[in-house]
Design a protein around this motif. Structure first.
Motif, short mmCIF file in Angstrom:
data_model
loop_
_atom_site.label_atom_id
_atom_site.label_comp_id
_atom_site.label_asym_id
_atom_site.label_seq_id
_atom_site.Cartn_x
_atom_site.Cartn_y
_atom_site.Cartn_z
N GLY A 1 0.80 -1.23 0.00
CA GLY A 1 0.00 0.00 0.00
C GLY A 1 0.82 1.27 0.00
O GLY A 1 0.27 2.36 0.16
N GLY A 2 2.13 1.15 -0.18
CA GLY A 2 2.96 2.36 -0.30
C GLY A 2 2.70 2.95 -1.67
O GLY A 2 2.84 2.28 -2.68
N MET A 3 2.28 4.21 -1.71
CA MET A 3 1.88 4.81 -2.99
C MET A 3 2.82 5.95 -3.35
O MET A 3 3.47 6.53 -2.49
N ARG A 4 2.90 6.28 -4.59
CA ARG A 4 3.83 7.32 -5.05
C ARG A 4 3.16 8.69 -5.07
O ARG A 4 3.02 9.30 -4.06
N GLN A 5 2.68 9.15 -6.22
CA GLN A 5 2.07 10.51 -6.23
C GLN A 5 0.63 10.43 -5.71
O GLN A 5 -0.34 10.73 -6.41
N ALA A 6 0.52 10.04 -4.45
CA ALA A 6 -0.81 9.81 -3.86
C ALA A 6 -1.56 11.10 -3.57
O ALA A 6 -2.70 11.06 -3.10
N GLY A 7 -0.93 12.22 -3.87
CA GLY A 7 -1.63 13.50 -3.72
C GLY A 7 -2.90 13.58 -4.54
O GLY A 7 -3.83 14.30 -4.19
N ILE A 8 -2.96 12.80 -5.63
CA ILE A 8 -4.21 12.81 -6.41
C ILE A 8 -5.36 12.17 -5.64
O ILE A 8 -6.52 12.42 -5.92
N ILE A 9 -5.01 11.34 -4.65
CA ILE A 9 -6.03 10.77 -3.76
C ILE A 9 -6.29 11.72 -2.57
O ILE A 9 -7.41 11.89 -2.13
N ALA A 10 -5.18 12.32 -2.10
CA ALA A 10 -5.29 13.17 -0.91
C ALA A 10 -6.02 14.49 -1.20
O ALA A 10 -6.74 15.01 -0.33
N ALA A 11 -5.85 15.01 -2.42
CA ALA A 11 -6.44 16.33 -2.73
C ALA A 11 -7.96 16.35 -2.52
O ALA A 11 -8.48 17.25 -1.84
N PRO A 12 -8.71 15.38 -3.07
CA PRO A 12 -10.15 15.38 -2.77
C PRO A 12 -10.44 15.09 -1.29
O PRO A 12 -11.47 15.52 -0.76
N GLY A 13 -9.52 14.38 -0.63
CA GLY A 13 -9.69 14.11 0.80
C GLY A 13 -9.69 15.39 1.62
O GLY A 13 -10.45 15.52 2.59
N ILE A 14 -8.85 16.32 1.21
CA ILE A 14 -8.80 17.61 1.91
C ILE A 14 -10.12 18.36 1.74
O ILE A 14 -10.69 18.88 2.70
#
Ligand SMILES: *Cc1c(COP(=O)(O)O)cnc(C)c1O
Length: 357
Positions: free
Chosen positions: A236-249
């Motif tokens: 579950g280590g992810m690389r550019q996971a900001g694309i997941i985190a951005a909608p999370g914010i």
């Protein structure tokens, strides 16, 4: 296979079917990215800090799913062979493919709760003393809101009472808070009222909060460090996971308060269904966005009822032999509820006539 156009169908199977908002898509497009395994994705770091703060804990970790969040947490709280006390209808015990045993190597010790809530006396009685024959009992898991119990809220007081037992016996208390914001909104209290009594928890971005992907594991720094390594073991280590985190914010900023609307819709749906001949709803369990409908009064099983609803363009999910689950969410507005009730009424009427003939 027939595909159903989303626009024609009212989908009450789960709040996981929610689609991201325009603002979320925009945030994904504009997210600042980096490699999160190196801890260099600023958007992920920001989401994890926000989540920790919101929950009143030291740290948080983004994982791809609620199932992985539970597995990572189980493994970070225990050692292989330990005994874990959990509720007999809990998601971990029912719906996670037995990962608690198959991967974490733990012995689940299920206890039946009341409307999803464990009785502290039952928990205490299940903790076995140190003995050459016994595994170590090291963890108690609760679920809030409780999915199979019908989205019921485990109150801060109930959690506090459990935490007294776990602390006294040196056990960890973990909360599967997939829908913890539903609980907080239902009781109109800050989410920290629930989290302050547990050692650590997880919550989902991908359910009522409408994100496409993601859950967060939250707890103290040491626990999250272990969780980070275990997430890596599990792939579950992810690389550019900001694309997941951005909608999370966006979800944490804007999607929590509106859960109230889902709860109101669930209430209207439940009260409407309760008036239909042959259907039964335990209204005291309808506390958030889930409605459980017992169809046994129609003389059919859950799957028959679900198949009939589907023919009318209404999707619901299987709970147990005679119980159907319906879940309200961001994609459902009041008008859908009115339409859904009409469809349910028609189906019930049809099935009653079948039973008579
Ligand atoms: C949905 C759910 C999960 C798991 O989440 P996934 O993202 O579907 O893996 C865990 N616990 C509860 C209570 C849930 O409802």
């Amino acid at each position: 296979m027939t595909t159903i156009k989303r626009s024609d169908t009212i989908d009450l199977r789960s709040d996981t079917v929610t689609l991201p908002t325009e603002e979320m898509l925009e945030a994904i497009r504009n997210a600042e990215l980096g490699d999160d395994v190196y801890r260099e994705d600023p958007t992920v770091n920001r989401l994890e800090e926000m989540a920790a703060k919101k929950m009143g804990k030291e740290a948080a970790l983004l994982v791809p799913s609620g199932t992985m969040a539970n597995l990572v947490s189980l493994m970070s709280n225990t050692k292989r062979g330990d005994c874990v006390i959990l509720e007999a209808e809990s998601h971990i015990y029912w719906y996670e493919v037995g990962g608690i045993s198959a991967i974490a190597g733990l012995l689940p010790w299920p206890i039946r709760g009341h409307m999803g809530a464990l009785d502290p006396r039952d928990v205490e009685a299940a903790i076995r003393p140190k003995n050459i024959h016994f595994p170590d009992t090291t963890l108690v898991c609760i679920e809030n809101t409780h999915n199979r119990a019908g989205g019921t809220v485990i109150t801060p007081r109930q959690i506090e009472a459990l935490s007294k037992v776990t602390r006294e016996h040196g056990l960890k208390l973990y909360m599967d808070g997939a829908r913890i914001f539903n609980a907080a909104v239902a009781l109109k209290v800050d989410v920290r009222e629930f989290t302050r009594h547990v050692d650590n928890l997880m919550f989902c971005l991908s359910k009522g909060l409408s994100c496409p992907i993601g859950s967060l594991v939250v707890g103290d720094s040491e626990f999250i460090e272990r969780a980070r390594r275990i997430r890596k073991i599990l792939g579950g280590g992810m690389r550019q996971a900001g694309i997941i985190a951005a909608p999370g914010i966006i979800a944490l900023e804007k999607m929590i308060d509106r859960l109230e609307e889902d709860h109101m819709n669930a209430r209207i749906l439940a009260e409407g269904i309760a008036k239909i001949d042959g259907l039964y709803v335990d209204l005291k369990r309808v506390q958030t966005n889930i409605v459980l409908v017992d169809v046994s009064g129609l003389g059919v099983d859950a799957n028959t009822f679900i198949a009939e609803l589907k023919k009318h363009g209404l999707l619901a999910s299987y709970h147990s032999r005679t119980i159907v689950r319906m879940v309200t969410h961001y994609g459902i507005v009041r008008e859908h509820i009115e339409k859904a009730l009409t469809k349910i009424e028609e189906v019930a009427k049809y099935l009653r006539s079948q039973a008579d003939s």
